[in-house]
Design a protein around this motif. Structure first.
Motif, PDB file in Angstrom:
ATOM      1  N   GLU A  49       0.822  -1.214   0.000  1.00 52.77           N
ATOM      2  CA  GLU A  49       0.000   0.000   0.000  1.00 52.77           C
ATOM      3  C   GLU A  49       0.855   1.263   0.000  1.00 52.77           C
ATOM      4  N   ASP A  50       2.150   1.144   0.355  1.00 47.88           N
ATOM      5  CA  ASP A  50       3.032   2.310   0.397  1.00 47.88           C
ATOM      6  C   ASP A  50       3.474   2.766  -0.988  1.00 47.88           C
ATOM      7  N   TYR A  51       3.261   1.942  -1.998  1.00 49.87           N
ATOM      8  CA  TYR A  51       3.737   2.265  -3.341  1.00 49.87           C
ATOM      9  C   TYR A  51       2.668   3.042  -4.112  1.00 49.87           C
ATOM     10  N   GLU A  52       3.082   4.157  -4.714  1.00 50.17           N
ATOM     11  CA  GLU A  52       2.135   4.997  -5.449  1.00 50.17           C
ATOM     12  C   GLU A  52       1.530   4.243  -6.623  1.00 50.17           C
ATOM     13  N   VAL A  53       2.325   3.404  -7.297  1.00 46.57           N
ATOM     14  CA  VAL A  53       1.801   2.672  -8.452  1.00 46.57           C
ATOM     15  C   VAL A  53       0.726   1.674  -8.028  1.00 46.57           C
ATOM     16  N   ILE A  54       0.840   1.124  -6.822  1.00 50.46           N
ATOM     17  CA  ILE A  54      -0.180   0.201  -6.308  1.00 50.46           C
ATOM     18  C   ILE A  54      -1.456   0.978  -6.009  1.00 50.46           C
ATOM     19  N   GLN A  55      -1.325   2.134  -5.380  1.00 47.79           N
ATOM     20  CA  GLN A  55      -2.494   2.954  -5.078  1.00 47.79           C
ATOM     21  C   GLN A  55      -3.189   3.413  -6.354  1.00 47.79           C
ATOM     22  N   LEU A  56      -2.408   3.774  -7.366  1.00 42.32           N
ATOM     23  CA  LEU A  56      -2.994   4.205  -8.633  1.00 42.32           C
ATOM     24  C   LEU A  56      -3.739   3.053  -9.302  1.00 42.32           C
ATOM     25  N   THR A  57      -3.146   1.863  -9.283  1.00 41.95           N
ATOM     26  CA  THR A  57      -3.829   0.692  -9.844  1.00 41.95           C
ATOM     27  C   THR A  57      -5.160   0.464  -9.147  1.00 41.95           C
ATOM     28  N   LYS A  58      -5.156   0.545  -7.832  1.00 47.56           N
ATOM     29  CA  LYS A  58      -6.382   0.334  -7.068  1.00 47.56           C
ATOM     30  C   LYS A  58      -7.452   1.364  -7.451  1.00 47.56           C
ATOM     31  N   GLU A  59      -7.066   2.630  -7.592  1.00 45.91           N
ATOM     32  CA  GLU A  59      -8.038   3.668  -7.959  1.00 45.91           C
ATOM     33  C   GLU A  59      -8.624   3.407  -9.349  1.00 45.91           C
ATOM     34  N   LEU A  60      -7.803   2.926 -10.261  1.00 51.41           N
ATOM     35  CA  LEU A  60      -8.282   2.627 -11.614  1.00 51.41           C
ATOM     36  C   LEU A  60      -9.242   1.438 -11.605  1.00 51.41           C
ATOM     37  N   VAL A  61      -8.924   0.411 -10.797  1.00 47.53           N
ATOM     38  CA  VAL A  61      -9.786  -0.769 -10.704  1.00 47.53           C
ATOM     39  C   VAL A  61     -11.153  -0.401 -10.143  1.00 47.53           C
ATOM     40  N   LYS A  62     -11.200   0.557  -9.238  1.00 47.01           N
ATOM     41  CA  LYS A  62     -12.461   0.947  -8.602  1.00 47.01           C
ATOM     42  C   LYS A  62     -13.446   1.585  -9.580  1.00 47.01           C
ATOM     43  N   ILE A  63     -12.941   2.084 -10.688  1.00 47.18           N
ATOM     44  CA  ILE A  63     -13.806   2.761 -11.664  1.00 47.18           C
ATOM     45  C   ILE A  63     -14.194   1.765 -12.750  1.00 47.18           C
ATOM     46  N   GLU A  64     -15.449   1.369 -12.795  1.00 41.79           N
ATOM     47  CA  GLU A  64     -15.870   0.387 -13.791  1.00 41.79           C
ATOM     48  C   GLU A  64     -15.713   0.953 -15.199  1.00 41.79           C
ATOM     49  N   SER A  65     -15.160   0.139 -16.079  1.00 40.71           N
ATOM     50  CA  SER A  65     -14.971   0.568 -17.477  1.00 40.71           C
ATOM     51  C   SER A  65     -15.221  -0.611 -18.410  1.00 40.71           C
ATOM     52  N   SER A  66     -16.284  -1.362 -18.128  1.00 39.61           N
ATOM     53  CA  SER A  66     -16.582  -2.592 -18.870  1.00 39.61           C
ATOM     54  C   SER A  66     -17.009  -2.297 -20.297  1.00 39.61           C
ATOM     55  N   ASN A  67     -16.604  -3.186 -21.196  1.00 37.40           N
ATOM     56  CA  ASN A  67     -16.887  -3.036 -22.627  1.00 37.40           C
ATOM     57  C   ASN A  67     -17.302  -4.399 -23.194  1.00 37.40           C
ATOM     58  N   PRO A  68     -18.628  -4.567 -23.509  1.00 34.00           N
ATOM     59  CA  PRO A  68     -19.688  -3.552 -23.420  1.00 34.00           C
ATOM     60  C   PRO A  68     -20.139  -3.340 -21.978  1.00 34.00           C
ATOM     61  N   GLY A  69     -20.812  -2.213 -21.753  1.00 32.78           N
ATOM     62  CA  GLY A  69     -21.289  -1.884 -20.419  1.00 32.78           C
ATOM     63  C   GLY A  69     -21.124  -0.408 -20.145  1.00 32.78           C
ATOM     64  N   MET A  70     -20.388  -0.081 -19.087  1.00 31.08           N
ATOM     65  CA  MET A  70     -20.185   1.314 -18.700  1.00 31.08           C
ATOM     66  C   MET A  70     -19.203   2.018 -19.639  1.00 31.08           C
ATOM     67  N   TYR A  71     -18.375   1.264 -20.318  1.00 36.23           N
ATOM     68  CA  TYR A  71     -17.298   1.779 -21.171  1.00 36.23           C
ATOM     69  C   TYR A  71     -16.298   2.585 -20.336  1.00 36.23           C
ATOM     70  N   GLU A  72     -15.372   3.252 -21.015  1.00 33.94           N
ATOM     71  CA  GLU A  72     -14.195   3.777 -20.321  1.00 33.94           C
ATOM     72  C   GLU A  72     -14.214   5.286 -20.064  1.00 33.94           C
ATOM     73  N   CYS A  73     -15.334   5.950 -20.271  1.00 31.18           N
ATOM     74  CA  CYS A  73     -15.348   7.417 -20.145  1.00 31.18           C
ATOM     75  C   CYS A  73     -15.026   7.883 -18.722  1.00 31.18           C
ATOM     76  N   ALA A  74     -15.576   7.227 -17.703  1.00 32.22           N
ATOM     77  CA  ALA A  74     -15.341   7.663 -16.321  1.00 32.22           C
ATOM     78  C   ALA A  74     -13.872   7.500 -15.937  1.00 32.22           C
ATOM     79  N   VAL A  75     -13.285   6.368 -16.262  1.00 32.05           N
ATOM     80  CA  VAL A  75     -11.869   6.189 -15.945  1.00 32.05           C
ATOM     81  C   VAL A  75     -11.020   7.110 -16.813  1.00 32.05           C
ATOM     82  N   GLY A  76     -11.478   7.388 -18.033  1.00 31.86           N
ATOM     83  CA  GLY A  76     -10.772   8.327 -18.897  1.00 31.86           C
ATOM     84  C   GLY A  76     -10.732   9.728 -18.299  1.00 31.86           C
TER      85      GLY A  76
END
Length: 383
Positions: free
Chosen positions: A4-31
């Motif tokens: 959890e101390d690594y910034e790249v791990i925290q960034l990965t976690k934040e990206l995973v939390k934003i659904e960007s399914s295709n088809p589905g929500m698509y990637e606009c929110a994570v974009g």
């Protein structure tokens, strides 16, 4: 180790939390999240519309030479979340050194590693020998319109050095099987199932066609590095009830190709198989639709990027890099296919074998390793 101390791990976690399914929500929110993240850096950043409001996010650090540029290209979308999860697929939970979540492996961890490498270079500052471009793409999990847009807009050229962060288990992936996707529709005639000879069995016709395709694929010659051709019948539907001779059937096919087989030859193969299959079900008809074509991409041992990437991996890991091929098709393969570029390859965290499955995960140590390699590669080329 506290990942959890690594910034790249925290960034990965934040990206995973934003659904960007295709088809589905698509990637606009994570974009939007990625766009705001890049705006905090000393770099050019903009959105490039791809289709129907969906967009790529582009960031650039200018160098003395615009072309060739070093390009990191990573997709934002994931496959649908699906069922069967033990872990929350949108939480990025870390358990026993692994981060779980949809897209954790494919490929939000690779996306995060590339973003952190770009941030590292932005903070170092120039002068850079070449432009450094980061492209977060839309639609990779479907027909790869984001990568096509990057070529169309000139962000990547036949001279660019292009790396994606797909899951490669720490190997450098330098070649890709080609593919052709088909949709077949057979047409027959409905009748009572007790007197089937008065109808025409569309499902039976499709079965015969599938069998003929499998026979032909099985005898295609193998490639010394890419292996064998394959055909997967991804979806099939037909008929209306158990006691009715089916008057229609539809099937999709994902055909993966190795030289000398290419899309043109695969289309001929399917046409021959359809003709042979229909002969076994008199009166049936079949419509063939080709929904996607991509040529195989072979390895070039003289590639500049391959040499620099091997050096970066060896400097970070202290051992020789492993060179392999990518069984799927990626954004870099699209670029290679369209432009003829021989400097397109994949290197990223995770194992493709767990992608697209329930409880998809990526080892946190892999994310950290990939970030280090991407930073080193950028330093070695740009400074």
């Amino acid at each position: 180790m506290n990942y959890e101390d690594y910034e790249v791990i925290q960034l990965t976690k934040e990206l995973v939390k934003i659904e960007s399914s295709n088809p589905g929500m698509y990637e606009c929110a994570v974009g939007e999240y990625i766009y705001r993240w890049f705006q905090k850096l000393k770099a050019e950043v903009w959105k490039e519309e791809v289709i129907n409001g969906r967009f790529n996010v582009v960031a650039r650090l200018k160098g003395k030479e615009k072309d060739p540029a070093l390009v990191y290209i990573c997709h934002m979308d994931t496959v649908p979340v699906g069922e069967g999860w033990m872990y929350n697929p949108l939480a990025g939970k870390i358990q026993n050194g692994k981060m779980y979540g949809r897209g954790a492996c494919d490929m939000k961890s690779g996306l995060a590693a590339g973003m952190m490498a770009f941030k590292y270079m932005a903070e170092k500052g120039g002068p850079f020998k070449h432009d450094f471009i980061f492209i977060a793409t839309a639609d990779e999990e479907d027909v790869m319109l984001g990568a096509e847009k990057a070529v169309e807009s000139g962000l990547v050229t036949s001279s660019s050095w292009v790396l994606d962060g797909e899951p490669t288990e720490g190997k450098i992936k330098v070649a890709h099987k080609g593919k052709t996707w088909f949709r077949l529709k057979t047409k027959g005639r409905a009748a009572h199932a007790s007197i089937p000879f008065t109808g025409i069995d569309a499902v039976g016709a499709m079965s015969e066609i599938g069998s003929e395709i499998r026979k032909r694929i099985a005898i295609c010659p193998p490639h010394k590095e890419l292996g064998r051709c394959s055909a997967v019948f991804g979806t099939i539907s037909g008929g209306t009830n158990t006691n009715i001779v089916p008057d229609q059937c539809e099937m999709t096919i994902d055909m993966r190709l190795v030289p000398p087989m290419d899309s043109e030859k695969s289309i001929s193969l399917v046409k021959e198989a359809v003709e042979a299959g229909l002969k076994k079900v008199e009166g049936a008809e079949c419509q063939i639709d080709i929904t996607a074509t991509r040529p195989p991409v072979e390895k070039d041992d003289s590639s500049f990027l391959l040499g620099r990437l091997k050096e970066a991996v060896e400097e970070v890991e202290g051992q020789p890099a492993v060179i392999d091929f990518f069984p799927g098709y990626t954004d870099t393969a699209v670029i290679a296919a369209i432009t003829g570029n021989k400097n397109c390859m994949s290197y990223g965290p995770g194992d493709l074998g767990v992608a697209h499955k329930p409880d998809e995960y990526v080892p946190c140590s892999d994310i950290i390793r990939a970030e280090k390699v991407m930073k080193r590669l950028a330093e070695n080329i740009l400074l």
